[in-house]
Design a protein around this motif. Sequence first.
Motif, PDB file in Angstrom:
ATOM      1  N   TYR A  71      37.829  92.860 -26.343  1.00 29.88           N
ATOM      2  CA  TYR A  71      36.914  92.580 -27.686  1.00 29.88           C
ATOM      3  C   TYR A  71      35.411  93.147 -27.189  1.00 29.88           C
ATOM      4  O   TYR A  71      34.537  93.530 -28.100  1.00 29.88           O
ATOM      5  CB  TYR A  71      36.885  91.107 -28.134  1.00 29.88           C
ATOM      6  N   ALA A  72      35.005  93.025 -25.898  1.00 35.38           N
ATOM      7  CA  ALA A  72      33.764  93.504 -25.491  1.00 35.38           C
ATOM      8  C   ALA A  72      33.681  95.057 -25.672  1.00 35.38           C
ATOM      9  O   ALA A  72      32.617  95.500 -25.538  1.00 35.38           O
ATOM     10  CB  ALA A  72      33.460  92.893 -24.113  1.00 35.38           C
ATOM     11  N   THR A  73      34.717  95.734 -25.506  1.00 36.56           N
ATOM     12  CA  THR A  73      34.709  97.252 -25.231  1.00 36.56           C
ATOM     13  C   THR A  73      35.169  98.032 -26.472  1.00 36.56           C
ATOM     14  O   THR A  73      35.765  99.002 -26.402  1.00 36.56           O
ATOM     15  CB  THR A  73      35.477  97.675 -23.940  1.00 36.56           C
ATOM     16  N   THR A  74      35.297  97.162 -27.705  1.00 34.75           N
ATOM     17  CA  THR A  74      35.870  98.027 -28.832  1.00 34.75           C
ATOM     18  C   THR A  74      34.877  97.328 -29.970  1.00 34.75           C
ATOM     19  O   THR A  74      34.233  96.270 -29.984  1.00 34.75           O
ATOM     20  CB  THR A  74      37.414  97.222 -29.176  1.00 34.75           C
ATOM     21  N   SER A  75      34.851  98.435 -30.941  1.00 35.98           N
ATOM     22  CA  SER A  75      34.129  97.926 -32.474  1.00 35.98           C
ATOM     23  C   SER A  75      34.929  97.013 -33.202  1.00 35.98           C
ATOM     24  O   SER A  75      34.576  96.751 -34.536  1.00 35.98           O
ATOM     25  CB  SER A  75      33.521  99.020 -32.907  1.00 35.98           C
ATOM     26  N   GLN A  76      36.292  97.108 -32.947  1.00 38.68           N
ATOM     27  CA  GLN A  76      37.325  96.332 -33.863  1.00 38.68           C
ATOM     28  C   GLN A  76      37.154  94.982 -33.670  1.00 38.68           C
ATOM     29  O   GLN A  76      36.949  94.282 -32.566  1.00 38.68           O
ATOM     30  CB  GLN A  76      38.618  96.667 -33.702  1.00 38.68           C
ATOM     31  N   VAL A  77      37.291  94.212 -34.936  1.00 34.92           N
ATOM     32  CA  VAL A  77      37.088  92.658 -34.801  1.00 34.92           C
ATOM     33  C   VAL A  77      38.376  92.037 -35.420  1.00 34.92           C
ATOM     34  O   VAL A  77      38.976  92.799 -36.356  1.00 34.92           O
ATOM     35  CB  VAL A  77      35.870  92.077 -35.270  1.00 34.92           C
ATOM     36  N   PRO A  78      38.763  90.864 -35.316  1.00 34.16           N
ATOM     37  CA  PRO A  78      39.865  90.309 -35.672  1.00 34.16           C
ATOM     38  C   PRO A  78      40.073  90.567 -37.387  1.00 34.16           C
ATOM     39  O   PRO A  78      38.562  90.540 -37.992  1.00 34.16           O
ATOM     40  CB  PRO A  78      39.630  88.787 -35.303  1.00 34.16           C
ATOM     41  N   GLN A  79      40.969  90.553 -37.940  1.00 36.23           N
ATOM     42  CA  GLN A  79      41.004  90.704 -39.402  1.00 36.23           C
ATOM     43  C   GLN A  79      40.969  89.424 -40.294  1.00 36.23           C
ATOM     44  O   GLN A  79      40.574  89.758 -41.374  1.00 36.23           O
ATOM     45  CB  GLN A  79      42.543  91.469 -39.499  1.00 36.23           C
ATOM     46  N   GLN A  80      40.975  88.251 -39.530  1.00 35.50           N
ATOM     47  CA  GLN A  80      40.561  87.155 -40.567  1.00 35.50           C
ATOM     48  C   GLN A  80      39.154  86.702 -40.485  1.00 35.50           C
ATOM     49  O   GLN A  80      38.425  86.990 -39.366  1.00 35.50           O
ATOM     50  CB  GLN A  80      41.592  86.021 -40.040  1.00 35.50           C
ATOM     51  N   LEU A  81      38.829  86.016 -41.379  1.00 36.58           N
ATOM     52  CA  LEU A  81      37.400  85.358 -41.390  1.00 36.58           C
ATOM     53  C   LEU A  81      37.301  84.529 -40.327  1.00 36.58           C
ATOM     54  O   LEU A  81      38.346  83.709 -39.845  1.00 36.58           O
ATOM     55  CB  LEU A  81      37.127  84.859 -42.731  1.00 36.58           C
ATOM     56  N   ARG A  82      35.933  84.178 -39.902  1.00 35.36           N
ATOM     57  CA  ARG A  82      35.803  83.199 -39.042  1.00 35.36           C
ATOM     58  C   ARG A  82      36.505  81.745 -39.102  1.00 35.36           C
ATOM     59  O   ARG A  82      37.004  81.231 -38.497  1.00 35.36           O
ATOM     60  CB  ARG A  82      34.294  83.096 -38.459  1.00 35.36           C
ATOM     61  N   ALA A  83      36.068  81.457 -40.246  1.00 32.19           N
ATOM     62  CA  ALA A  83      36.494  80.153 -40.942  1.00 32.19           C
ATOM     63  C   ALA A  83      38.134  80.120 -40.815  1.00 32.19           C
ATOM     64  O   ALA A  83      38.761  78.898 -40.556  1.00 32.19           O
ATOM     65  CB  ALA A  83      36.101  79.717 -42.294  1.00 32.19           C
ATOM     66  N   ALA A 131      48.282  73.897 -27.561  1.00 28.77           N
ATOM     67  CA  ALA A 131      48.700  74.738 -26.625  1.00 28.77           C
ATOM     68  C   ALA A 131      48.526  74.077 -25.297  1.00 28.77           C
ATOM     69  O   ALA A 131      48.024  73.179 -25.166  1.00 28.77           O
ATOM     70  CB  ALA A 131      47.464  76.002 -26.830  1.00 28.77           C
ATOM     71  N   PRO A 132      49.460  74.869 -24.558  1.00 26.87           N
ATOM     72  CA  PRO A 132      50.283  76.034 -24.670  1.00 26.87           C
ATOM     73  C   PRO A 132      51.566  75.463 -25.318  1.00 26.87           C
ATOM     74  O   PRO A 132      52.207  74.488 -25.061  1.00 26.87           O
ATOM     75  CB  PRO A 132      50.720  76.475 -23.394  1.00 26.87           C
ATOM     76  N   CYS A 133      51.992  76.443 -26.343  1.00 27.32           N
ATOM     77  CA  CYS A 133      53.038  76.182 -27.004  1.00 27.32           C
ATOM     78  C   CYS A 133      53.841  77.415 -27.469  1.00 27.32           C
ATOM     79  O   CYS A 133      53.511  78.216 -26.912  1.00 27.32           O
ATOM     80  CB  CYS A 133      52.789  75.222 -28.611  1.00 27.32           C
ATOM     81  N   ASN A 134      54.780  77.039 -28.372  1.00 27.92           N
ATOM     82  CA  ASN A 134      55.630  78.260 -29.004  1.00 27.92           C
ATOM     83  C   ASN A 134      54.755  78.685 -30.119  1.00 27.92           C
ATOM     84  O   ASN A 134      55.006  78.268 -31.168  1.00 27.92           O
ATOM     85  CB  ASN A 134      57.067  78.002 -29.193  1.00 27.92           C
ATOM     86  N   PHE A 135      54.438  79.805 -30.272  1.00 27.18           N
ATOM     87  CA  PHE A 135      53.616  80.601 -31.393  1.00 27.18           C
ATOM     88  C   PHE A 135      54.432  81.618 -31.816  1.00 27.18           C
ATOM     89  O   PHE A 135      54.318  82.782 -31.328  1.00 27.18           O
ATOM     90  CB  PHE A 135      52.280  80.608 -30.742  1.00 27.18           C
ATOM     91  N   LEU A 136      54.730  81.746 -33.115  1.00 29.25           N
ATOM     92  CA  LEU A 136      55.616  82.721 -33.705  1.00 29.25           C
ATOM     93  C   LEU A 136      54.357  83.584 -34.795  1.00 29.25           C
ATOM     94  O   LEU A 136      54.061  82.701 -35.638  1.00 29.25           O
ATOM     95  CB  LEU A 136      56.964  82.465 -34.171  1.00 29.25           C
ATOM     96  N   VAL A 137      54.148  84.780 -34.505  1.00 33.05           N
ATOM     97  CA  VAL A 137      53.130  85.552 -35.436  1.00 33.05           C
ATOM     98  C   VAL A 137      54.019  86.571 -36.136  1.00 33.05           C
ATOM     99  O   VAL A 137      54.477  87.509 -35.778  1.00 33.05           O
ATOM    100  CB  VAL A 137      52.031  85.967 -34.661  1.00 33.05           C
ATOM    101  N   PHE A 138      54.150  86.498 -37.605  1.00 34.06           N
ATOM    102  CA  PHE A 138      54.494  87.654 -38.288  1.00 34.06           C
ATOM    103  C   PHE A 138      53.528  88.670 -38.466  1.00 34.06           C
ATOM    104  O   PHE A 138      52.700  88.595 -38.967  1.00 34.06           O
ATOM    105  CB  PHE A 138      54.943  87.199 -39.533  1.00 34.06           C
ATOM    106  N   GLY A 139      53.570  89.847 -37.679  1.00 36.79           N
ATOM    107  CA  GLY A 139      52.464  90.776 -37.642  1.00 36.79           C
ATOM    108  C   GLY A 139      51.893  91.052 -36.607  1.00 36.79           C
ATOM    109  O   GLY A 139      51.415  90.222 -35.730  1.00 36.79           O
ATOM    110  N   LEU A 140      51.570  92.246 -36.166  1.00 32.45           N
ATOM    111  CA  LEU A 140      50.764  93.024 -34.991  1.00 32.45           C
ATOM    112  C   LEU A 140      49.426  93.360 -35.670  1.00 32.45           C
ATOM    113  O   LEU A 140      49.559  94.055 -36.810  1.00 32.45           O
ATOM    114  CB  LEU A 140      51.386  93.879 -34.215  1.00 32.45           C
ATOM    115  N   GLY A 141      48.230  93.134 -35.086  1.00 33.32           N
ATOM    116  CA  GLY A 141      47.190  93.728 -35.455  1.00 33.32           C
ATOM    117  C   GLY A 141      46.040  93.613 -34.558  1.00 33.32           C
ATOM    118  O   GLY A 141      46.283  93.405 -33.520  1.00 33.32           O
ATOM    119  N   ARG A 142      44.851  93.662 -35.169  1.00 29.65           N
ATOM    120  CA  ARG A 142      43.619  93.928 -34.165  1.00 29.65           C
ATOM    121  C   ARG A 142      43.195  92.369 -33.612  1.00 29.65           C
ATOM    122  O   ARG A 142      42.549  92.310 -32.621  1.00 29.65           O
ATOM    123  CB  ARG A 142      42.225  94.172 -35.038  1.00 29.65           C
TER     124      ARG A 142
END
Length: 291
Positions: free
Chosen positions: A68-80, A93-104
Motif C-alpha cells: 500500500y506504500a507503493t501504490t496509488s490504489q486504496v481499499p474499496q470500502q470506506l474507513r468506517a 483473529a487468527p481465525c478462518n475468514f472467507l471473503v467473497f470477492g478479490l479486490g484492491r
Amino acid sequence: MMRAMPAPKKALFLAAAAAVLFVGTFLLSNFLRGADRGLLCSFSPLFSRPFTGGADVRGELALALIHYATTSQVPQQLRAEIQLTFDVLRRRAPCNFLVFGLGRDSRMWSALNAGGTTLFLEEDKEWYELVLKGSPSLRAHHIKYRTRLDEADKLLKGYRAEAECRPGRADGVAGLRRNGGCPLALVGLPDEVYEKEWDVVMIDAPKGYFPSAPGRMAAIYSAVVMGRGRRGEGQTDVFLHDVDRKVEKAFALEFLCQKNRVGATGRLWHFQIPPQKVALAHYDVEPTTTL
C-alpha cells in the motif's frame, strides 16, 4: 531551490501516502493489540490453522504495508466500514475468514487476519488472474455461480417451495456441497470451502449491478447455511457490503435476518448468525420481502 512537484505526481504521492497511513494504522494496531491477548480464536481446533506467530505474521504485515506504500490504489470500502470488520477481526483473529470477492483491499484483509486462514472466492476469471499476478501470496479460488441478478425476485419468492432449501434440510456442509436441488446453494466449490468452519464471512462479491451478473443471492444464502451448521463455539460474523442496493437488502432481511444484525455503517451491515440449535423464528412465517 527545490522545484515544485508537478500536479499529477503530487496527487499520486498524496494517494500513496494516504494509503500508507490508512492501512498502516489498521495493520500495526492489529498486530500490537493481538500480541497482548495471545491471538486466540473461538472456533474448534479441528477447523483451525494453528497460529505460528513470530516472523511469519510480522512478514505478512510488512508486505501489506509495502504494497500500500507503493501504490496509488486504496481499499474499496470506506474507513468506517473497514473499522467495523476490523474490530471483529481484532477480537477473533487468527481465525478462518472467507471473503467473497478479490479486490484492491484483499492484501489488507489477509494481513488483518495474519496467522489465520483467509480465503477469497472470485467469479471473474480475468480479474482473478490479474489480482493474483500482482499478489501471488493470496489464497484464492475462481468459482462459478448458477444465479443471475434478473432472477433475484423469482428466487426470493420461490425458495420456500424447494424442500432442499428449507432449514433443517439445508444446514452446514450437507446443505450446500451436493444440494443441486436448491438454486441458491453454492455447489461445486473447492473442498476447503466446505471442510473448514468459517468464523467471519465478508460478502463483497460477486457482481450485482447488471441483469446477467450472478448477484449476491447465493452468497448470502450460503453464508447463512454455513453459519447455521456451525459446530464450534460461538456465532458466525457475516458482513454484507452494498446494502444500498435492493437485492442485497432484500436477501439480507430474508436470510441474514434483521434480529441478527448487530452493527451497520455506510453501505455495510454486520450480522451474527447463531448455529442451528438456536431457532430462527423468521423461517416459520410467510416471506414478506419483495424486490
